[in-house]
Design an enzyme around this catalytic site. Structure first.
Site, PDB file in Angstrom:
ATOM      1  N   LYS A 112     -30.343  39.810 -20.930  1.00  0.00           N
ATOM      2  CA  LYS A 112     -30.009  39.349 -19.774  1.00  0.00           C
ATOM      3  C   LYS A 112     -28.944  38.342 -19.502  1.00  0.00           C
ATOM      4  O   LYS A 112     -27.901  38.418 -18.758  1.00  0.00           O
ATOM      5  CB  LYS A 112     -31.109  39.190 -18.540  1.00  0.00           C
ATOM      6  CG  LYS A 112     -31.963  40.324 -18.601  1.00  0.00           C
ATOM      7  CD  LYS A 112     -32.895  40.654 -17.311  1.00  0.00           C
ATOM      8  CE  LYS A 112     -33.367  41.903 -17.065  1.00  0.00           C
ATOM      9  NZ  LYS A 112     -34.760  41.811 -16.503  1.00  0.00           N
ATOM     10  N   LYS A 195     -33.452  52.897 -21.928  1.00  0.00           N
ATOM     11  CA  LYS A 195     -34.591  52.751 -21.091  1.00  0.00           C
ATOM     12  C   LYS A 195     -33.947  52.996 -19.541  1.00  0.00           C
ATOM     13  O   LYS A 195     -32.820  52.481 -19.349  1.00  0.00           O
ATOM     14  CB  LYS A 195     -35.471  51.837 -21.090  1.00  0.00           C
ATOM     15  CG  LYS A 195     -34.907  50.231 -20.663  1.00  0.00           C
ATOM     16  CD  LYS A 195     -36.082  49.430 -20.212  1.00  0.00           C
ATOM     17  CE  LYS A 195     -35.394  48.185 -19.537  1.00  0.00           C
ATOM     18  NZ  LYS A 195     -36.340  47.239 -18.824  1.00  0.00           N
ATOM     19  N   LYS A 198     -33.274  49.505 -13.644  1.00  0.00           N
ATOM     20  CA  LYS A 198     -32.322  49.169 -12.466  1.00  0.00           C
ATOM     21  C   LYS A 198     -31.175  48.272 -12.846  1.00  0.00           C
ATOM     22  O   LYS A 198     -30.009  48.586 -12.078  1.00  0.00           O
ATOM     23  CB  LYS A 198     -33.138  48.404 -11.427  1.00  0.00           C
ATOM     24  CG  LYS A 198     -33.359  47.001 -11.604  1.00  0.00           C
ATOM     25  CD  LYS A 198     -34.071  46.297 -10.329  1.00  0.00           C
ATOM     26  CE  LYS A 198     -34.080  44.785 -10.768  1.00  0.00           C
ATOM     27  NZ  LYS A 198     -35.086  44.612 -11.727  1.00  0.00           N
TER      28      LYS A 198
HETATM   29  N1  AQP Z   1     -38.065  52.738 -18.391  1.00  0.00           N
HETATM   30  C1  AQP Z   1     -39.153  52.243 -18.166  1.00  0.00           C
HETATM   31  N2  AQP Z   1     -40.017  52.819 -19.060  1.00  0.00           N
HETATM   32  C2  AQP Z   1     -41.476  52.366 -19.011  1.00  0.00           C
HETATM   33  N3  AQP Z   1     -41.632  51.296 -18.396  1.00  0.00           N
HETATM   34  C3  AQP Z   1     -40.745  50.450 -17.730  1.00  0.00           C
HETATM   35  N4  AQP Z   1     -40.458  49.204 -16.810  1.00  0.00           N
HETATM   36  C4  AQP Z   1     -39.553  48.930 -16.530  1.00  0.00           C
HETATM   37  N5  AQP Z   1     -38.602  50.260 -16.712  1.00  0.00           N
HETATM   38  C5  AQP Z   1     -39.432  51.085 -17.602  1.00  0.00           C
HETATM   39  C6  AQP Z   1     -41.944  48.576 -16.611  1.00  0.00           C
HETATM   40  O1  AQP Z   1     -42.122  48.485 -15.135  1.00  0.00           O
HETATM   41  C7  AQP Z   1     -42.734  47.223 -15.009  1.00  0.00           C
HETATM   42  C8  AQP Z   1     -42.162  46.530 -13.997  1.00  0.00           C
HETATM   43  O2  AQP Z   1     -40.903  45.855 -14.482  1.00  0.00           O
HETATM   44  P1  AQP Z   1     -39.981  44.763 -13.836  1.00  0.00           P
HETATM   45  O3  AQP Z   1     -40.987  44.079 -12.786  1.00  0.00           O
HETATM   46  O4  AQP Z   1     -39.546  44.085 -15.068  1.00  0.00           O
HETATM   47  O5  AQP Z   1     -39.004  45.490 -13.155  1.00  0.00           O
HETATM   48  P2  AQP Z   1     -37.614  45.710 -13.449  1.00  0.00           P
HETATM   49  O6  AQP Z   1     -37.368  44.338 -14.457  1.00  0.00           O
HETATM   50  O7  AQP Z   1     -37.190  45.904 -12.084  1.00  0.00           O
HETATM   51  O8  AQP Z   1     -37.616  46.975 -14.167  1.00  0.00           O
HETATM   52  P3  AQP Z   1     -36.308  47.218 -14.827  1.00  0.00           P
HETATM   53  O9  AQP Z   1     -35.703  48.585 -14.332  1.00  0.00           O
HETATM   54  O10 AQP Z   1     -36.626  47.411 -16.194  1.00  0.00           O
HETATM   55  O11 AQP Z   1     -35.262  46.053 -14.562  1.00  0.00           O
HETATM   56  P4  AQP Z   1     -34.394  45.576 -15.681  1.00  0.00           P
HETATM   57  O12 AQP Z   1     -33.070  46.472 -15.490  1.00  0.00           O
HETATM   58  O13 AQP Z   1     -33.841  44.309 -14.591  1.00  0.00           O
HETATM   59  O14 AQP Z   1     -34.909  45.090 -16.771  1.00  0.00           O
HETATM   60  C9  AQP Z   1     -42.722  46.427 -16.366  1.00  0.00           C
HETATM   61  O15 AQP Z   1     -44.145  46.610 -16.909  1.00  0.00           O
HETATM   62  C10 AQP Z   1     -41.760  47.217 -17.135  1.00  0.00           C
HETATM   63  O16 AQP Z   1     -42.097  47.068 -18.766  1.00  0.00           O
END
Ligand code: AQP
Length: 332
Positions: A112, A195, A198
């Protein structure tokens, strides 16, 4: 009952299918077997810039989606992280017990911060895992339901909790990650080697739970597969098809083997059309339940107020014990 704890960020707009299958689905299941605490982590959200009005709206939206997905305030404790000040208070102690080098090894920070550039990277983003450690150990959690991308953060939680216990005496429970093999990592529909996320997915690669089902169906139909025709689970050679099979199997509670039999001799088109239907069936009631909670903010806020009260009772007790062990003079 063993304790479970997890948190989710108040994402703008909607949770995605990776969030649901990787984490939220397990939150719902663990309510039955665990004393479960789930929170919307607004303190974590401000590690990147947030518009105050939107953050507030997204926090309610996140809570509404968690309830719509099946969290039951009678069976779990649902709250907002900033309503329980003990998280930030314990995080300071955790910061002082974590090595700079140790924190620097967190891959999520490396990814990040590389994306944000050094000018856009806050100290908060760096200490995010330490706040997450505090989140978990405050509740003496045994299990932490998360996706695979969070495994390293649960591991550092174990290390720091063990360090605290060794230095100051038994205080914290050592948590285990609760990550399901089948859904721990849901992949991007356009690039099934990364993965679904978002921040990294293109709009076509991500299924947002609150999107119009028609929009999601279109994305599923244009999901990247391979030049072969056989519908078979093979994560290494057929990551796109395997990802679709994992999503399908989990949402319909069928086995992948049964799906392979069902689609033997059929083309990818049939699989995608049916999966689009499966996703539509799941998101349609989810979307209307979310809207019902949003339309009744008083009920939503009262659920969150009760959750915060229950959470604070546990968190305050743990924080007091930890502060005492560290040697802070109690306030009279
Ligand atoms: N692709 C995924 N497969 C399985 N689990 C996932 N999680 C996120 N993406 C996947 C799980 O969702 C939970 C919430 O995650 P968070 O609060 O970290 O949400 P986030 O950061 O908004 O999710 P993103 O899309 O993964 O965001 P970025 O792109 O910012 O990193 C967690 O338990 C996570 O493991």
């Amino acid at each position: 009952r063993p304790r479970a704890l997890s948190g989710i960020q108040p994402t703008a707009g909607s949770f995605h299918l990776g969030n649901y299958l990787g984490a939220i689905r397990q939150y719902v299941a663990l309510q039955e077997t665990h004393d479960a605490f789930y929170m919307v982590v607004d303190l974590h959200a401000i590690t990147v810039p947030q518009d105050p009005k939107e953050l507030r709206a997204n926090t309610r939206l996140a809570a509404a989606q968690l309830l719509a997905a099946g969290l039951d305030p009678e069976r779990c404790t649902l709250f907002i992280q900033s309503h329980v000040p003990e998280h930030a208070q314990l995080a300071w102690v955790v910061n002082c017990l974590t090595g700079f080098g140790e924190a620097s090894r967190m891959t999520q920070f490396k990814d990040k911060s590389a994306k944000q550039g050094s000018a856009g990277t806050t100290v908060g983003l760096f200490t995010y895992p330490m706040l997450q450690i505090a989140d978990i150990i405050l509740y003496q959690a045994n299990s932490v339901p998360v996706g695979e991308d969070q495994r390293q953060h649960v591991e550092i939680t174990r290390d720091v909790a063990e360090r605290f216990n060794a230095r100051f005496g038994e205080t914290f429970t050592i948590p285990d990650p609760y990550i399901l093999k089948e859904t721990g990592k849901i992949y991007d529909l356009q690039d099934p080697t990364i993965k679904m996320s978002k921040s990294a997915s293109t709009p076509k690669g991500i299924i947002n739970l609150l999107d119009e089902p028609k929009v999601s169906a279109k994305k599923i139909k244009s999901a990247v597969t391979d030049t072969d025709t056989e519908i078979r689970f093979d994560a290494e050679h057929k990551p796109g098809v395997s990802n679709l099979l994992s999503i399908y199997a989990t949402l319909t509670e069928t086995s992948i083997a049964d799906l392979e039999t069902k689609y033997a001799g059929k083309g990818y088109g049939a699989l995608k059309t049916d999966l689009a239907e499966v996703v539509t069936e799941w998101v349609t009631p989810f979307r209307s339940r979310t809207q019902e909670y949003l339309d009744d903010p008083e009920t939503l806020d009262s659920i969150l107020a009760k959750g915060a009260e229950k959470a604070r009772a546990v968190a305050a007790e743990t924080l007091a014990a930890a502060y005492d062990k560290v040697g802070f003079l109690p306030a009279k």
